[in-house]
Design a protein around this motif. Structure first.
Motif, PDB file in Angstrom:
ATOM      1  N   PHE A  72       0.861  -1.181   0.000  1.00  0.00           N
ATOM      2  CA  PHE A  72       0.000   0.000   0.000  1.00  0.00           C
ATOM      3  C   PHE A  72       0.898   1.232   0.000  1.00  0.00           C
ATOM      4  O   PHE A  72       2.003   1.186   0.539  1.00  0.00           O
ATOM      5  CB  PHE A  72      -0.867   0.057   1.268  1.00  0.00           C
ATOM      6  CG  PHE A  72      -2.077  -0.829   1.253  1.00  0.00           C
ATOM      7  CD1 PHE A  72      -2.795  -1.060   0.105  1.00  0.00           C
ATOM      8  CD2 PHE A  72      -2.533  -1.398   2.423  1.00  0.00           C
ATOM      9  CE1 PHE A  72      -3.919  -1.860   0.102  1.00  0.00           C
ATOM     10  CE2 PHE A  72      -3.660  -2.200   2.447  1.00  0.00           C
ATOM     11  CZ  PHE A  72      -4.348  -2.428   1.267  1.00  0.00           C
ATOM     12  N   PRO A  73       0.424   2.353  -0.539  1.00  0.00           N
ATOM     13  CA  PRO A  73       1.224   3.576  -0.413  1.00  0.00           C
ATOM     14  C   PRO A  73       1.256   4.026   1.043  1.00  0.00           C
ATOM     15  O   PRO A  73       0.331   3.747   1.805  1.00  0.00           O
ATOM     16  CB  PRO A  73       0.489   4.582  -1.293  1.00  0.00           C
ATOM     17  CG  PRO A  73      -0.885   4.062  -1.456  1.00  0.00           C
ATOM     18  CD  PRO A  73      -0.807   2.569  -1.295  1.00  0.00           C
ATOM     19  N   PRO A  74       2.320   4.730   1.461  1.00  0.00           N
ATOM     20  CA  PRO A  74       2.388   5.243   2.833  1.00  0.00           C
ATOM     21  C   PRO A  74       1.173   6.121   3.148  1.00  0.00           C
ATOM     22  O   PRO A  74       0.624   6.774   2.256  1.00  0.00           O
ATOM     23  CB  PRO A  74       3.677   6.067   2.852  1.00  0.00           C
ATOM     24  CG  PRO A  74       4.494   5.493   1.747  1.00  0.00           C
ATOM     25  CD  PRO A  74       3.512   5.067   0.695  1.00  0.00           C
ATOM     26  N   ARG A  75       0.770   6.113   4.420  1.00  0.00           N
ATOM     27  CA  ARG A  75      -0.405   6.871   4.846  1.00  0.00           C
ATOM     28  C   ARG A  75      -0.063   7.633   6.124  1.00  0.00           C
ATOM     29  O   ARG A  75       0.465   7.046   7.069  1.00  0.00           O
ATOM     30  CB  ARG A  75      -1.550   5.900   5.096  1.00  0.00           C
ATOM     31  CG  ARG A  75      -2.842   6.571   5.465  1.00  0.00           C
ATOM     32  CD  ARG A  75      -3.948   5.562   5.557  1.00  0.00           C
ATOM     33  NE  ARG A  75      -5.161   6.236   5.948  1.00  0.00           N
ATOM     34  CZ  ARG A  75      -6.244   5.644   6.347  1.00  0.00           C
ATOM     35  NH1 ARG A  75      -6.290   4.332   6.378  1.00  0.00           N
ATOM     36  NH2 ARG A  75      -7.293   6.322   6.698  1.00  0.00           N
ATOM     37  N   LYS A  79       0.833  12.503  13.178  1.00  0.00           N
ATOM     38  CA  LYS A  79       2.198  12.947  12.868  1.00  0.00           C
ATOM     39  C   LYS A  79       3.111  11.787  12.485  1.00  0.00           C
ATOM     40  O   LYS A  79       4.319  11.965  12.354  1.00  0.00           O
ATOM     41  CB  LYS A  79       2.785  13.693  14.067  1.00  0.00           C
ATOM     42  CG  LYS A  79       2.065  14.973  14.381  1.00  0.00           C
ATOM     43  CD  LYS A  79       2.709  15.680  15.547  1.00  0.00           C
ATOM     44  CE  LYS A  79       1.981  16.983  15.826  1.00  0.00           C
ATOM     45  NZ  LYS A  79       2.595  17.740  16.909  1.00  0.00           N
ATOM     46  N   PHE A  80       2.548  10.608  12.294  1.00  0.00           N
ATOM     47  CA  PHE A  80       3.325   9.392  12.035  1.00  0.00           C
ATOM     48  C   PHE A  80       2.995   8.866  10.646  1.00  0.00           C
ATOM     49  O   PHE A  80       1.822   8.758  10.283  1.00  0.00           O
ATOM     50  CB  PHE A  80       2.989   8.354  13.104  1.00  0.00           C
ATOM     51  CG  PHE A  80       3.853   7.134  13.102  1.00  0.00           C
ATOM     52  CD1 PHE A  80       5.150   7.180  13.585  1.00  0.00           C
ATOM     53  CD2 PHE A  80       3.359   5.927  12.640  1.00  0.00           C
ATOM     54  CE1 PHE A  80       5.942   6.047  13.607  1.00  0.00           C
ATOM     55  CE2 PHE A  80       4.141   4.784  12.661  1.00  0.00           C
ATOM     56  CZ  PHE A  80       5.439   4.846  13.148  1.00  0.00           C
ATOM     57  N   MET A  81       4.017   8.536   9.867  1.00  0.00           N
ATOM     58  CA  MET A  81       3.813   7.973   8.537  1.00  0.00           C
ATOM     59  C   MET A  81       3.802   6.451   8.622  1.00  0.00           C
ATOM     60  O   MET A  81       4.790   5.835   9.010  1.00  0.00           O
ATOM     61  CB  MET A  81       4.919   8.437   7.586  1.00  0.00           C
ATOM     62  CG  MET A  81       4.724   7.962   6.168  1.00  0.00           C
ATOM     63  SD  MET A  81       3.234   8.626   5.374  1.00  0.00           S
ATOM     64  CE  MET A  81       3.731  10.321   5.107  1.00  0.00           C
ATOM     65  N   SER A  82       2.656   5.859   8.278  1.00  0.00           N
ATOM     66  CA  SER A  82       2.502   4.409   8.295  1.00  0.00           C
ATOM     67  C   SER A  82       2.830   3.864   6.904  1.00  0.00           C
ATOM     68  O   SER A  82       2.292   4.336   5.908  1.00  0.00           O
ATOM     69  CB  SER A  82       1.068   4.044   8.693  1.00  0.00           C
ATOM     70  OG  SER A  82       0.912   2.650   8.757  1.00  0.00           O
ATOM     71  N   GLU A  83       3.713   2.861   6.854  1.00  0.00           N
ATOM     72  CA  GLU A  83       4.182   2.321   5.579  1.00  0.00           C
ATOM     73  C   GLU A  83       3.585   0.969   5.227  1.00  0.00           C
ATOM     74  O   GLU A  83       3.672   0.548   4.067  1.00  0.00           O
ATOM     75  CB  GLU A  83       5.698   2.189   5.614  1.00  0.00           C
ATOM     76  CG  GLU A  83       6.401   3.514   5.840  1.00  0.00           C
ATOM     77  CD  GLU A  83       7.883   3.354   6.060  1.00  0.00           C
ATOM     78  OE1 GLU A  83       8.639   3.972   5.283  1.00  0.00           O
ATOM     79  OE2 GLU A  83       8.288   2.615   6.993  1.00  0.00           O
ATOM     80  N   VAL A  84       3.023   0.265   6.191  1.00  0.00           N
ATOM     81  CA  VAL A  84       2.402  -1.040   5.951  1.00  0.00           C
ATOM     82  C   VAL A  84       1.115  -1.130   6.754  1.00  0.00           C
ATOM     83  O   VAL A  84       0.899  -0.354   7.689  1.00  0.00           O
ATOM     84  CB  VAL A  84       3.344  -2.221   6.319  1.00  0.00           C
ATOM     85  CG1 VAL A  84       4.610  -2.214   5.472  1.00  0.00           C
ATOM     86  CG2 VAL A  84       3.689  -2.211   7.793  1.00  0.00           C
ATOM     87  N   LEU A  85       0.284  -2.088   6.418  1.00  0.00           N
ATOM     88  CA  LEU A  85      -0.962  -2.325   7.146  1.00  0.00           C
ATOM     89  C   LEU A  85      -0.875  -3.689   7.814  1.00  0.00           C
ATOM     90  O   LEU A  85      -0.888  -4.725   7.126  1.00  0.00           O
ATOM     91  CB  LEU A  85      -2.163  -2.283   6.200  1.00  0.00           C
ATOM     92  CG  LEU A  85      -3.512  -2.643   6.810  1.00  0.00           C
ATOM     93  CD1 LEU A  85      -3.951  -1.562   7.800  1.00  0.00           C
ATOM     94  CD2 LEU A  85      -4.556  -2.822   5.725  1.00  0.00           C
ATOM     95  N   VAL A  86      -0.720  -3.701   9.146  1.00  0.00           N
ATOM     96  CA  VAL A  86      -0.716  -4.981   9.853  1.00  0.00           C
ATOM     97  C   VAL A  86      -2.136  -5.547   9.843  1.00  0.00           C
ATOM     98  O   VAL A  86      -3.114  -4.797   9.848  1.00  0.00           O
ATOM     99  CB  VAL A  86      -0.177  -4.879  11.295  1.00  0.00           C
ATOM    100  CG1 VAL A  86       1.302  -4.599  11.297  1.00  0.00           C
ATOM    101  CG2 VAL A  86      -0.928  -3.886  12.115  1.00  0.00           C
ATOM    102  N   LEU A  87      -2.223  -6.857   9.828  1.00  0.00           N
ATOM    103  CA  LEU A  87      -3.514  -7.526   9.726  1.00  0.00           C
ATOM    104  C   LEU A  87      -3.957  -8.072  11.074  1.00  0.00           C
ATOM    105  O   LEU A  87      -3.139  -8.544  11.866  1.00  0.00           O
ATOM    106  CB  LEU A  87      -3.435  -8.660   8.705  1.00  0.00           C
ATOM    107  CG  LEU A  87      -3.014  -8.229   7.297  1.00  0.00           C
ATOM    108  CD1 LEU A  87      -2.888  -9.447   6.391  1.00  0.00           C
ATOM    109  CD2 LEU A  87      -3.994  -7.223   6.726  1.00  0.00           C
ATOM    110  N   GLY A  88      -5.238  -7.998  11.318  1.00  0.00           N
ATOM    111  CA  GLY A  88      -5.800  -8.495  12.559  1.00  0.00           C
ATOM    112  C   GLY A  88      -7.260  -8.848  12.384  1.00  0.00           C
ATOM    113  O   GLY A  88      -7.873  -8.534  11.357  1.00  0.00           O
ATOM    114  N   LEU A  89      -7.786  -9.467  13.393  1.00  0.00           N
ATOM    115  CA  LEU A  89      -9.190  -9.877  13.417  1.00  0.00           C
ATOM    116  C   LEU A  89      -9.839  -9.345  14.688  1.00  0.00           C
ATOM    117  O   LEU A  89      -9.199  -9.298  15.735  1.00  0.00           O
ATOM    118  CB  LEU A  89      -9.304 -11.403  13.405  1.00  0.00           C
ATOM    119  CG  LEU A  89      -8.749 -12.090  12.162  1.00  0.00           C
ATOM    120  CD1 LEU A  89      -8.573 -13.576  12.421  1.00  0.00           C
ATOM    121  CD2 LEU A  89      -9.679 -11.844  10.994  1.00  0.00           C
ATOM    122  N   PRO A  90     -11.114  -8.972  14.607  1.00  0.00           N
ATOM    123  CA  PRO A  90     -11.781  -8.490  15.820  1.00  0.00           C
ATOM    124  C   PRO A  90     -12.165  -9.645  16.736  1.00  0.00           C
ATOM    125  O   PRO A  90     -12.595 -10.707  16.283  1.00  0.00           O
ATOM    126  CB  PRO A  90     -13.028  -7.788  15.279  1.00  0.00           C
ATOM    127  CG  PRO A  90     -13.315  -8.476  13.985  1.00  0.00           C
ATOM    128  CD  PRO A  90     -11.978  -8.879  13.434  1.00  0.00           C
TER     129      PRO A  90
END
Length: 112
Positions: A72-75, A79-90
């Motif tokens: 994914f593109p950085p988001r 004030k923090f730049m997130s570079e990946v999306l960790v996966l989880g379940l509710p």
């Protein structure tokens, strides 16, 4: 939910990484933890922010293997730049439980 083609699935690059650093993110709108994750030589270290404070504190995340989308593109998250999306379940209360392998695997391995 709409069906997708197999080629669509192949576009999502999900890899395993090991959390090497984690710290509270008190500036976030919702309670969160900042994580730095090692995905091996090919991808390197990436960072992310995740709302996982109900089940985890930063110290217990160090060394944990997690799955993440790495293409994914950085988001910008506050004030923090997130570079990946960790996966989880509710869980039953909607609080996120991280997804990871149940046996040790090399960091950077791609989900099949």
């Amino acid at each position: 939910m709409a069906e997708i083609e197999f080629d669509d699935f192949l576009k999502v690059d999900v890899r395993v990484g090991r959390v090497v650093r984690a710290e509270p993110y008190p500036e976030a709108r919702k309670p969160a933890i900042k994580m730095w994750i090692d995905f091996g030589d090919e991808i390197g270290e990436k960072r992310t922010s995740a709302q996982v404070t109900k089940h985890y504190d930063p110290d217990m995340l160090i060394g944990k293997e997690v799955m993440a989308v790495v293409n994914f593109p950085p988001r910008q998250i506050g004030k923090f730049m997130s570079e990946v999306l960790v996966l989880g379940l509710p869980d039953e209360n909607g609080d996120i439980v991280l997804v990871g392998p149940d046996k040790d695997v090399p960091v950077g391995g791609r989900l099949h």
